[in-house]
Motif scaffolding. Structure first.
Motif, PDB file in Angstrom:
ATOM      1  N   UNK A   1       2.191   7.201   3.586  1.00 50.25           N
ATOM      2  CA  UNK A   1       0.791   6.785   3.447  1.00 50.25           C
ATOM      3  C   UNK A   1      -0.088   7.289   4.587  1.00 50.25           C
ATOM      4  N   UNK A   2       0.477   8.104   5.481  1.00 50.24           N
ATOM      5  CA  UNK A   2      -0.251   8.394   6.723  1.00 50.24           C
ATOM      6  C   UNK A   2      -1.603   9.056   6.496  1.00 50.24           C
ATOM      7  N   UNK A   3      -1.736   9.812   5.405  1.00 54.44           N
ATOM      8  CA  UNK A   3      -3.029  10.463   5.168  1.00 54.44           C
ATOM      9  C   UNK A   3      -4.018   9.561   4.449  1.00 54.44           C
ATOM     10  N   UNK A   4      -3.509   8.458   3.916  1.00 54.11           N
ATOM     11  CA  UNK A   4      -4.393   7.563   3.167  1.00 54.11           C
ATOM     12  C   UNK A   4      -4.965   6.455   4.039  1.00 54.11           C
ATOM     13  N   UNK A   5      -4.268   6.137   5.139  1.00 56.47           N
ATOM     14  CA  UNK A   5      -4.714   5.036   5.986  1.00 56.47           C
ATOM     15  C   UNK A   5      -5.783   5.544   6.954  1.00 56.47           C
ATOM     16  N   UNK A   6      -6.990   4.953   6.919  1.00 57.32           N
ATOM     17  CA  UNK A   6      -8.015   5.368   7.881  1.00 57.32           C
ATOM     18  C   UNK A   6      -7.562   5.054   9.307  1.00 57.32           C
ATOM     19  N   UNK A   7      -7.861   5.955  10.235  1.00 55.73           N
ATOM     20  CA  UNK A   7      -7.350   5.797  11.587  1.00 55.73           C
ATOM     21  C   UNK A   7      -7.759   4.496  12.262  1.00 55.73           C
ATOM     22  N   UNK A   8      -8.977   4.040  11.936  1.00 54.08           N
ATOM     23  CA  UNK A   8      -9.499   2.879  12.665  1.00 54.08           C
ATOM     24  C   UNK A   8      -8.808   1.579  12.280  1.00 54.08           C
ATOM     25  N   UNK A   9      -8.297   1.507  11.055  1.00 54.02           N
ATOM     26  CA  UNK A   9      -7.642   0.256  10.657  1.00 54.02           C
ATOM     27  C   UNK A   9      -6.135   0.442  10.544  1.00 54.02           C
ATOM     28  N   UNK A  10      -5.603   1.441  11.280  1.00 52.67           N
ATOM     29  CA  UNK A  10      -4.193   1.739  11.062  1.00 52.67           C
ATOM     30  C   UNK A  10      -3.260   0.628  11.530  1.00 52.67           C
ATOM     31  N   UNK A  11      -3.601  -0.024  12.662  1.00 48.13           N
ATOM     32  CA  UNK A  11      -2.687  -1.047  13.180  1.00 48.13           C
ATOM     33  C   UNK A  11      -2.549  -2.227  12.200  1.00 48.13           C
ATOM     34  N   UNK A  12      -3.672  -2.802  11.698  1.00 47.01           N
ATOM     35  CA  UNK A  12      -3.508  -3.860  10.692  1.00 47.01           C
ATOM     36  C   UNK A  12      -2.743  -3.377   9.462  1.00 47.01           C
ATOM     37  N   UNK A  13      -3.009  -2.121   9.052  1.00 41.94           N
ATOM     38  CA  UNK A  13      -2.300  -1.590   7.881  1.00 41.94           C
ATOM     39  C   UNK A  13      -0.808  -1.512   8.154  1.00 41.94           C
ATOM     40  N   UNK A  14      -0.452  -1.005   9.336  1.00 44.43           N
ATOM     41  CA  UNK A  14       0.975  -0.922   9.709  1.00 44.43           C
ATOM     42  C   UNK A  14       1.607  -2.311   9.692  1.00 44.43           C
ATOM     43  N   UNK A  15       0.894  -3.284  10.295  1.00 40.33           N
ATOM     44  CA  UNK A  15       1.454  -4.633  10.401  1.00 40.33           C
ATOM     45  C   UNK A  15       1.686  -5.221   9.014  1.00 40.33           C
ATOM     46  N   UNK A  16       0.744  -4.942   8.081  1.00 40.53           N
ATOM     47  CA  UNK A  16       0.901  -5.455   6.717  1.00 40.53           C
ATOM     48  C   UNK A  16       2.166  -4.899   6.073  1.00 40.53           C
ATOM     49  N   UNK A  17       2.363  -3.566   6.231  1.00 42.25           N
ATOM     50  CA  UNK A  17       3.550  -2.936   5.641  1.00 42.25           C
ATOM     51  C   UNK A  17       4.822  -3.510   6.260  1.00 42.25           C
ATOM     52  N   UNK A  18       4.816  -3.618   7.600  1.00 41.59           N
ATOM     53  CA  UNK A  18       5.991  -4.146   8.298  1.00 41.59           C
ATOM     54  C   UNK A  18       6.283  -5.577   7.846  1.00 41.59           C
ATOM     55  N   UNK A  19       5.207  -6.372   7.725  1.00 46.43           N
ATOM     56  CA  UNK A  19       5.388  -7.774   7.328  1.00 46.43           C
ATOM     57  C   UNK A  19       6.019  -7.863   5.941  1.00 46.43           C
ATOM     58  N   UNK A  20       5.680  -6.921   5.059  1.00 42.82           N
ATOM     59  CA  UNK A  20       6.297  -6.896   3.730  1.00 42.82           C
ATOM     60  C   UNK A  20       7.800  -6.756   3.826  1.00 42.82           C
ATOM     61  N   UNK A  21       8.250  -5.803   4.645  1.00 46.35           N
ATOM     62  CA  UNK A  21       9.693  -5.589   4.775  1.00 46.35           C
ATOM     63  C   UNK A  21      10.377  -6.770   5.454  1.00 46.35           C
ATOM     64  N   UNK A  22       9.690  -7.360   6.434  1.00 49.09           N
ATOM     65  CA  UNK A  22      10.272  -8.529   7.105  1.00 49.09           C
ATOM     66  C   UNK A  22      10.471  -9.672   6.116  1.00 49.09           C
TER      67      UNK A  22
END
Lengths: 265, 198
Positions: A81-102
Motif C-alpha cells: 500500500x506504500x504508494x496509496x498512503x499519503x505521506x502525512x497520515x502514514x503513521x496512523x495508517x501504519x498503526x491501523x494496519x498493525x492493530x489489525x494483525x495484533x
C-alpha cells in the motif's frame, strides 16, 4: 556511524547501485535482521514486552511467534500500500494496519492457548505500540518491494525472537532452574554435599533489567570484534562497507542519545 | 469507598509501579531520565495524557464497544483515540498556553507510542474498574511513573561522573542501574496489605 556516512559520500554511482543491490539481497536482509541489526540487542527496540515477557523461555517463544506474525503481515501489507498512503497520515495508517494483525493474534491466542493469554496478558495487545514493528514499517516496508518487506519482517522477527529466547532462557535457567518448564537436574541436586538453589532474583523484575543490560553489553563486544574483522577485509579488498538503515529515521524514540552513546545504530 | 480508592492509588504508585514492576514506558524511562528537569516535564505530560485518555477510553469501552458487541476493535480504537488525543492536546496547548507548550511540547509526540498509556487504558478494562476507580488508577500510574523517573534521574546524574568500563557504557550500565532502582521498589511489596487491609 560517521565512518559509514563518509564512505557513502565518496561512492561512485556505480558503487552506489552495487551497494543498493547488496542491501536488497535476501541474504543480507536475513543477516541484518538476525545479527547485525538485531532489533532487541542492536537497535534496542521493543524493550517493554521484552523485559516483561522473558521470565520464562516458553512465554518468550510464543511472544516471539506473535511478533513475527505481526511483523511479516504488516510489513507485507504496508509495502503493497506504500504508494496509496499519503505521506502525512502514514503513521496512523501504519498503526491501523498493525492493530489489525495484533487483533488476529489476540483472537488466535485466546481461542487456542487460553493459558498463555494469562501469562502474556496485555503485552500481546501492546505489540501495536512496539517500536520494532513501527520502525520497520517506517524505515523498510514503506520504501522497498513487498517480497523484500515480508522477508525483512521474517528476519527481524526471528532476530527479536532469538534475543527473547536468549534472555528468557538465561532468566529461567538461573532463576527457576528449568527450561521450557523442564527441570534441569543440576539444580536441586546435591553437589559437594549441598543443594544448589535457583537464584530467584533473575526471574524477578530487577533481574530482567540486569540480564538485558548484560546481554546488550555482550552483543556490543561481539559486534565490535566482527566489525573490526569486516573492516580489515573490506580494506584488503577495497570494498565499501555495507551500512544499514538503522532506526534513526523514526522520530518517536526518546532513547536516541543513549543509543548513540553506547554505539548502537 | 475511600479506602478502596486509596488502595488502588497507592498500589499503582508504589507496589505495582508501572515502570519498575509492569515494564510499561521503558523507552521514556531510559531515554528522558538523563537530568531531572526534562524528566519532570515528561512525567507531567504523561500524567495529563493518562488522565485524559482514561476519561475518554472508559466511556468508549462501556457505552460504544460493549453495547454494539464490537469489543474486538478495542486495541485499534484505543490506540487511535490516544494518538488523536495527544495531537489535540498539543494543538490546544500551543494555542492557549504557549509557555507550557514550550516546556512539554517535544515530549507529547513521544507519548503516543508510549506503551504505558495504552497499557493503562487496557488494564482499566481488564481489572473491571468503575469510572472513578479508573481515574484514580490513572492518577496513581502517572504519579508512579513520575516517582520512578525522578528517582532514576537522580541515579543517572551520579552515573554520569562514574568511570564505567567501555563495553558497559551507555545502555548496559543504565539498565543495570535501573535494575538496582527496581530492587529498592521491591521493598514496598507488603505495604498495601499492612497499611489498609488489616
Amino acid at each position: 556511524m560517521s565512518e559509514n556516512m563518509a564512505d557513502k559520500t565518496y561512492l561512485s554511482p556505480d558503487q552506489r547501485s552495487e551497494e543498493k543491490k547488496k542491501r536488497n539481497a535476501p541474504m543480507s536482509i536475513i543477516l541484518d535482521g538476525v545479527l547485525f541489526e538485531n532489533p532487541a540487542l542492536r537497535l534496542v527496540l521493543g524493550t517493554c514486552p521484552l523485559l516483561a515477557i522473558t521470565v520464562s523461555a516458553k512465554s518468550s517463544f510464543f511472544m516471539g511467534l506473535a511478533v513475527i506474525f505481526v511483523l511479516v503481515g504488516s510489513e507485507f501489507i504496508i509495502s503493497l500500500l506504500k504508494n496509496m498512503i499519503p505521506r502525512r497520515v502514514r503513521i496512523p495508517a501504519f498503526i491501523t494496519i498493525i492493530a489489525g494483525f495484533v487483533t488476529i493474534v489476540e483472537f488466535v491466542i485466546s481461542a487456542y492457548l487460553p493459558a498463555l493469554n494469562e501469562s502474556l496478558s496485555i503485552y500481546i495487545q501492546l505489540i501495536v505500540v512496539n517500536c520494532v514493528v513501527l520502525a520497520r514499517a517506517e524505515s523498510f516496508a514503506s520504501k522497498r518491494p513487498a517480497h523484500f518487506a515480508a522477508l525483512d519482517g521474517l528476519s527481524m522477527g526471528a532476530g527479536f525472537m532469538l534475543a527473547l529466547l536468549l534472555i528468557g532462557s538465561i532468566r529461567e535457567i538461573i532463576g527457576a532452574g528449568s527450561i521450557f518448564d523442564i527441570g534441569i537436574p543440576l539444580f536441586g541436586a546435591k553437589i559437594f554435599g549441598e543443594t544448589i538453589e535457583p537464584i530467584a532474583f533473575f526471574t524477578s523484575n530487577p533481574g530482567g533489567f540486569f540480564v538485558y543490560g548484560l546481554c546488550i553489553c555482550l552483543s556490543q563486544i561481539v559486534m565490535r570484534q566482527i566489525e573490526k574483522n569486516r573492516k580489515h577485509k573490506a580494506n584488503a579488498q577495497n570494498q565499501p562497507m555495507p551500512s544499514g538503515a538503522g532506526c534513526s529515521s523514526c522520530g518517536a524514540c526518546p532513547m536516541a542519545d543513549l543509543k548513540a552513546e553506547s554505539g548502537v545504530k | 469507598m475511600v479506602q478502596s480508592m486509596m488502595i488502588i492509588l497507592f498500589s499503582a504508585i508504589l507496589v505495582n509501579n508501572f515502570v519498575l514492576s509492569k515494564f510499561l514506558g521503558i523507552c521514556a524511562f531510559l531515554g528522558v531520565s538523563k537530568s531531572i528537569k526534562p524528566a519532570m516535564s515528561m512525567s507531567a505530560a504523561v500524567i495529563v495524557v493518562m488522565l485524559a485518555s482514561t476519561a475518554i477510553t472508559w466511556p468508549i469501552q462501556y457505552y460504544i464497544l460493549v453495547p454494539l458487541d464490537i469489543g474486538f476493535l478495542q486495541t485499534l480504537v484505543f490506540i487511535l483515540v490516544i494518538a488523536s488525543l495527544v495531537q489535540m492536546i498539543e494543538m490546544v496547548m500551543r494555542k492557549l498556553a504557549p509557555p507550557l507548550h514550550k516546556a512539554l511540547g517535544i515530549y507529547l509526540p513521544l507519548i503516543t507510542t508510549n506503551c504505558a498509556v495504552l497499557g493503562l487504558t487496557l488494564l482499566n478494562i481488564t481489572a473491571e474498574y468503575t469510572f472513578l476507580e479508573s481515574i484514580v488508577h490513572a492518577l496513581g500510574a502517572g504519579v508512579g511513573f513520575a516517582l520512578a523517573l525522578f528517582l532514576f534521574s537522580g541515579v543517572r546524574t551520579r552515573l554520569e561522573k562514574a568511570d564505567v568500563p567501555d563495553a558497559l557504557k551507555g545502555l548496559p550500565i543504565t539498565l543495570i542501574a535501573a535494575s538496582l532502582v527496581a530492587v529498592s521498589f521491591g521493598g514496598f511489596a507488603g505495604l498495601i496489605e499492612n497499611l489498609f487491609q488489616r
